[in-house]
Design a protein around this motif. Structure first.
Motif, PDB file in Angstrom:
ATOM      1  N   GLU A   1       0.822  -1.200   0.000  1.00 38.05           N
ATOM      2  CA  GLU A   1       0.000   0.000   0.000  1.00 38.05           C
ATOM      3  C   GLU A   1       0.862   1.258   0.000  1.00 38.05           C
ATOM      4  O   GLU A   1       1.787   1.393   0.804  1.00 38.05           O
ATOM      5  N   GLY A   2       0.531   2.167  -0.883  1.00 35.70           N
ATOM      6  CA  GLY A   2       1.265   3.416  -0.949  1.00 35.70           C
ATOM      7  C   GLY A   2       0.757   4.418   0.079  1.00 35.70           C
ATOM      8  O   GLY A   2      -0.359   4.309   0.576  1.00 35.70           O
ATOM      9  N   VAL A   3       1.592   5.385   0.398  1.00 35.87           N
ATOM     10  CA  VAL A   3       1.222   6.452   1.323  1.00 35.87           C
ATOM     11  C   VAL A   3       0.921   7.697   0.497  1.00 35.87           C
ATOM     12  O   VAL A   3       1.782   8.209  -0.214  1.00 35.87           O
ATOM     13  N   LYS A   4      -0.309   8.194   0.595  1.00 32.16           N
ATOM     14  CA  LYS A   4      -0.772   9.273  -0.276  1.00 32.16           C
ATOM     15  C   LYS A   4      -0.689  10.652   0.363  1.00 32.16           C
ATOM     16  O   LYS A   4      -0.785  11.662  -0.334  1.00 32.16           O
ATOM     17  N   ASN A   5      -0.557  10.700   1.685  1.00 31.77           N
ATOM     18  CA  ASN A   5      -0.659  11.988   2.383  1.00 31.77           C
ATOM     19  C   ASN A   5       0.689  12.579   2.791  1.00 31.77           C
ATOM     20  O   ASN A   5       0.769  13.367   3.725  1.00 31.77           O
ATOM     21  N   LEU A   6       1.734  12.206   2.073  1.00 31.65           N
ATOM     22  CA  LEU A   6       3.072  12.695   2.428  1.00 31.65           C
ATOM     23  C   LEU A   6       3.200  14.211   2.303  1.00 31.65           C
ATOM     24  O   LEU A   6       4.048  14.809   2.972  1.00 31.65           O
ATOM     25  N   LEU A   7       2.378  14.826   1.490  1.00 34.24           N
ATOM     26  CA  LEU A   7       2.464  16.281   1.334  1.00 34.24           C
ATOM     27  C   LEU A   7       2.239  17.001   2.651  1.00 34.24           C
ATOM     28  O   LEU A   7       2.757  18.105   2.865  1.00 34.24           O
ATOM     29  N   ASN A   8       1.490  16.387   3.556  1.00 33.96           N
ATOM     30  CA  ASN A   8       1.250  17.007   4.867  1.00 33.96           C
ATOM     31  C   ASN A   8       2.541  17.191   5.653  1.00 33.96           C
ATOM     32  O   ASN A   8       2.612  18.049   6.544  1.00 33.96           O
ATOM     33  N   MET A   9       3.568  16.409   5.338  1.00 37.02           N
ATOM     34  CA  MET A   9       4.845  16.543   6.041  1.00 37.02           C
ATOM     35  C   MET A   9       5.508  17.879   5.737  1.00 37.02           C
ATOM     36  O   MET A   9       6.259  18.401   6.560  1.00 37.02           O
ATOM     37  N   VAL A  10       5.246  18.405   4.566  1.00 39.06           N
ATOM     38  CA  VAL A  10       5.906  19.651   4.152  1.00 39.06           C
ATOM     39  C   VAL A  10       5.355  20.838   4.928  1.00 39.06           C
ATOM     40  O   VAL A  10       6.080  21.563   5.611  1.00 39.06           O
ATOM     41  N   GLY A  11       4.056  21.049   4.839  1.00 35.27           N
ATOM     42  CA  GLY A  11       3.443  22.200   5.484  1.00 35.27           C
ATOM     43  C   GLY A  11       3.552  22.160   6.998  1.00 35.27           C
ATOM     44  O   GLY A  11       3.633  23.216   7.642  1.00 35.27           O
ATOM     45  N   LYS A  12       3.569  20.959   7.568  1.00 35.89           N
ATOM     46  CA  LYS A  12       3.623  20.839   9.027  1.00 35.89           C
ATOM     47  C   LYS A  12       5.023  20.509   9.547  1.00 35.89           C
ATOM     48  O   LYS A  12       5.202  20.275  10.737  1.00 35.89           O
ATOM     49  N   LYS A  13       5.975  20.499   8.650  1.00 39.44           N
ATOM     50  CA  LYS A  13       7.389  20.296   9.028  1.00 39.44           C
ATOM     51  C   LYS A  13       7.555  19.033   9.890  1.00 39.44           C
ATOM     52  O   LYS A  13       8.149  19.059  10.973  1.00 39.44           O
ATOM     53  N   VAL A  14       7.001  17.945   9.378  1.00 46.87           N
ATOM     54  CA  VAL A  14       7.024  16.665  10.084  1.00 46.87           C
ATOM     55  C   VAL A  14       8.312  15.914   9.768  1.00 46.87           C
ATOM     56  O   VAL A  14       8.766  15.898   8.619  1.00 46.87           O
ATOM     57  N   LYS A  15       8.871  15.284  10.783  1.00 47.26           N
ATOM     58  CA  LYS A  15      10.054  14.451  10.594  1.00 47.26           C
ATOM     59  C   LYS A  15       9.665  12.988  10.702  1.00 47.26           C
ATOM     60  O   LYS A  15       9.027  12.576  11.667  1.00 47.26           O
ATOM     61  N   MET A  16      10.031  12.199   9.691  1.00 47.55           N
ATOM     62  CA  MET A  16       9.771  10.760   9.697  1.00 47.55           C
ATOM     63  C   MET A  16      11.121  10.040   9.678  1.00 47.55           C
ATOM     64  O   MET A  16      11.971  10.340   8.846  1.00 47.55           O
TER      65      MET A  16
END
Length: 215
Positions: free
Chosen positions: A137-152
C-alpha cells in the motif's frame, strides 16, 4: 536478562527516549500497542508525562492497555472501519509523536492528524511484510509533512548499541520501582515455532512471544 531489558524493550526505549523528542503533554499514538515493542513504548511515554493512545487487535487488549498499562485510551483497529474518523476522535488536539509498527493505511491516516513539528518514528511495518513489493500500500498523504514540518525516521536498534548501557541502567531502576509492567506468552518446544511466529502477525499475541526449547 529481564525481558524488559531485551530487544523489544531496547527498541521501545530508543524510539521514545532517543529519537522521539517528547515533552510532557505530548500526544503520542502507538500502533500494535500490545506487542513486545508497543507495550513498553507506551509506558515509557507515560513516564514522561505524555498522553498516550494505542491501537491493537482485540477488545481484551484494549482493556489490558487501559487497565493494566494505564494508557489514556486505546481502540481495536478491527472494529474501526474509518481510521481517519478514529484518529479524529482519539486525538482532537492532533498527534505529536507516532510510533509506527504497522505501516500501510494507518500510517497514511496518521499523516492527516499530525501537529506542526510532529515526529513519526518507524520501527516496523507489519501490515506490509507478507505482501510482494508491487502490491504494497502506498502512502498518499506525504504532502502534509511539508506544510507541518514533520520528521519521519526509521531505525534499527542495532545502530544504537552504544546506548545500551544507559538503557539497561534506566530500565533496572524502573523495574526496581515497579514503574514498568510486562506481559509475555511462552510456547513450549521447537515444534511451536511456526505457531509462535505467525502469532506476531495475526494479533493473537500479547507482549513478547517466547519459545522455550529446554526446561
Amino acid at each position: 536478562m529481564n525481558e524488559i531489558q531485551g530487544i523489544p524493550g531496547f527498541t521501545a526505549w530508543v524510539a521514545i527516549e532517543v529519537i522521539g523528542n517528547l515533552y510532557p503533554t505530548s500526544n503520542v499514538f502507538i500502533s500494535a500497542t500490545a506487542g513486545g515493542v508497543g507495550m513498553f513504548a507506551g509506558q515509557l511515554a507515560k513516564l514522561k508525562g505524555c498522553r498516550v493512545v494505542g491501537s491493537t487487535g482485540s477488545r481484551e487488549k484494549v482493556e489490558l492497555l487501559k487497565d493494566e498499562f494505564e494508557y489514556d485510551d486505546a481502540f481495536n483497529y478491527h472494529k474501526e472501519s474509518d481510521f481517519d474518523a478514529a484518529l479524529a476522535k482519539y486525538f482532537p488536539n492532533g498527534i505529536d509523536l507516532y510510533l509506527d509498527n504497522v505501516g500501510g493505511k494507518m500510517l497514511d491516516c496518521v499523516l492527516n492528524h499530525v501537529n506542526t513539528g510532529a515526529h513519526i518514528v518507524i520501527s516496523g511495518m507489519m501490515s506490509q511484510y507478507n505482501t510482494i513489493p508491487t502490491e504494497r500500500e502506498g502512502v498518499k498523504n506525504l504532502l502534509n509533512m511539508v506544510g507541518k514540518k514533520v520528521k519521519m525516521e526509521g531505525f534499527l536498534c542495532g545502530s544504537y548499541l552504544n546506548r545500551f548501557g544507559e538503557f539497561a541502567q534506566q530500565m533496572e531502576k524502573c523495574i526496581k520501582e515497579k514503574k514498568i509492567k510486562s506481559k509475555h506468552q511462552i510456547h513450549q518446544g521447537i515444534e511451536s515455532f511456526f505457531e509462535s511466529f505467525v502469532s506476531l502477525f495475526s494479533s493473537s499475541n500479547i507482549g513478547k512471544v517466547i519459545v522455550q526449547v529446554a526446561p
